[in-house]
Design a protein around this motif. Structure first.
Motif, PDB file in Angstrom:
ATOM      1  N   ASN A 123      52.712  80.799  63.054  1.00 59.29           N
ATOM      2  CA  ASN A 123      51.717  80.717  61.978  1.00 59.29           C
ATOM      3  C   ASN A 123      52.382  80.617  60.609  1.00 59.29           C
ATOM      4  O   ASN A 123      51.900  79.897  59.727  1.00 59.29           O
ATOM      5  N   PHE A 170      51.813  77.689  67.654  1.00 63.62           N
ATOM      6  CA  PHE A 170      51.549  76.995  66.397  1.00 63.62           C
ATOM      7  C   PHE A 170      50.059  76.800  66.132  1.00 63.62           C
ATOM      8  O   PHE A 170      49.676  75.974  65.315  1.00 63.62           O
ATOM      9  N   HIS A 171      49.230  77.559  66.832  1.00 59.82           N
ATOM     10  CA  HIS A 171      47.791  77.555  66.558  1.00 59.82           C
ATOM     11  C   HIS A 171      47.490  78.709  65.614  1.00 59.82           C
ATOM     12  O   HIS A 171      47.900  79.850  65.864  1.00 59.82           O
ATOM     13  N   ILE A 225      53.556  77.029  60.082  1.00 57.08           N
ATOM     14  CA  ILE A 225      52.442  76.119  59.790  1.00 57.08           C
ATOM     15  C   ILE A 225      51.963  76.286  58.352  1.00 57.08           C
ATOM     16  O   ILE A 225      51.796  75.313  57.608  1.00 57.08           O
TER      17      ILE A 225
END
Length: 366
Positions: A15, A146-147, A18
């Motif tokens: 996170n 990576f969500h 990102i």
């Protein structure tokens, strides 16, 4: 339990990557779009506009590399490895110096050469950091990490946003001081620019100590060793202050020699020496303020760091620099004192807040 913790680490790292990737790209785009207004606002001397525009365009393009390096370094520190980021910085600094000599000295690329040297060295540090992560197998992040996870993102912004705004305001204060210097002529502007580079190098010590204190204190907090966290703060500040005193003493005697490494113009060296001799004292008090900032951040109180920096900037740094430039138009020594007094105020606030919290035994902090 261990597997769950490992998964949480991966999610946080994913996170973080990102979020800061998006921020860096957005910031790069915005700065590139507004590059001309920025040059105008900074009162850049007419003869330096072209070089400044080229320099900023290259540096702004390299923002993602700078952000990536800082994210990767924070990953290392968060996992208990504070040495590797130091090696990355050292490698980047050495490469930057070599590239500056190559691009500026050999290829005569002027400002563009300095910008390319900075960007390429940052990119190299990112590659080195990535290689180290893969080689050491510190942590494995998969596509699923990576969500964006709302609670994780919320915590990142809760702790990181005040620090982000704080650092942003510090940089804005530097820009304003640069504007003040630019309005005083090319020679003074050049002197301030060179000194900022030297001070930036000196400030690697308190900056690194901030990160080290924050990382070590976080580990102490996790194991409920609060006294050890306090000792970490104490010794970290002492080490950084020691370096600050060393830099201060040295610069009183060799400021001219240091300036001559960057320029051969006597008038620039003269102004730069004045500024460096007073500004370098900032390293002593900044060491204290930075150390406490790392400590407060480890406990989740990054807002304290934000507040003392804002107070310092608004009440001392900016008005002090402006006032000194008006009272002493031909001497940069007083303007350097303004920055030093700003850090002194921050240090005083930090120490008093620390004492207050300890006496009151504020929950979670002690």
């Amino acid at each position: 339990m261990g597997e769950r913790k490992e998964q949480e680490k991966r999610t946080v790292i994913g996170n973080t990557i990102i979020i800061f990737l998006m921020i860096s790209v957005l910031l790069m785009a915005v700065l590139l779009i507004f590059i001309n207004p920025i040059i105008t606002v900074m009162f850049t001397p007419a003869e330096a506009v072209r070089e400044t525009r080229l320099y900023l365009r290259i540096c702004f393009t390299g923002i993602p590399f700078i952000v990536a390096y800082n994210v990767l370094s924070s990953v290392f520190r968060g996992l208990g490895d504070s040495k590797s980021p130091m090696y990355f910085v050292a490698a980047a600094c050495v490469l930057n110096i070599l590239l500056d000599y190559l691009f500026i000295g050999y290829f005569d690329m002027h400002a563009a050469g300095a910008a390319f040297g900075t960007v390429f060295s940052q990119a190299a540090s990112v590659l080195i950091a990535l290689t180290a992560i893969v080689k050491k197998k510190l942590i494995i992040v998969t596509r699923g990490n990576f969500h964006l996870d709302r609670p994780v993102v919320s915590n990142i912004f809760k702790i990181g946003f005040p620090i982000c705004i704080q650092d942003g305001l510090i940089q804005i204060s530097f820009i304003i001081i640069t504007v003040i210097a630019n309005s005083r002529g090319v020679n003074i502007a050049a002197a301030v620019g060179v000194v900022e580079k030297i001070i930036g190098f000196f400030f690697l010590v308190p900056s690194s100590m901030l990160s080290a204190i924050s990382a070590i204190c976080s580990q102490c907090i996790g194991s409920r060793q609060h006294e050890r966290a306090s000792e970490t703060l104490r010794y970290g500040c002492l080490i950084a202050v020691g370096f600050g005193i060393f830099f201060t003493v040295i610069c009183q005697f060799v400021s001219g020699s240091l300036l001559s490494l960057f320029t051969s113009e006597e008038i620039v060296i003269m102004y730069g020496s004045q500024y460096l001799k007073s500004y370098v004292v900032d390293c002593i008090f900044a060491a204290i303020a930075f150390g406490f900032s790392g400590y407060f951040t480890a406990y989740g109180y990054s807002m304290i760091s934000f507040v003392h920096n804002v107070i310092s900037i608004i009440l001392v740094r900016i008005p002090g620099a402006y006032l000194m430039s008006k009272l002493y138009p031909d001497n940069l020594f007083p303007m350097g004192i303004a920055s030093t007094l700003g850090s002194l105020l921050s240090a005083v606030i930090c120490v008093n807040v620390y004492i207050y919290l300890k006496r009151r035994k504020i929950p979670f902090l002690f």
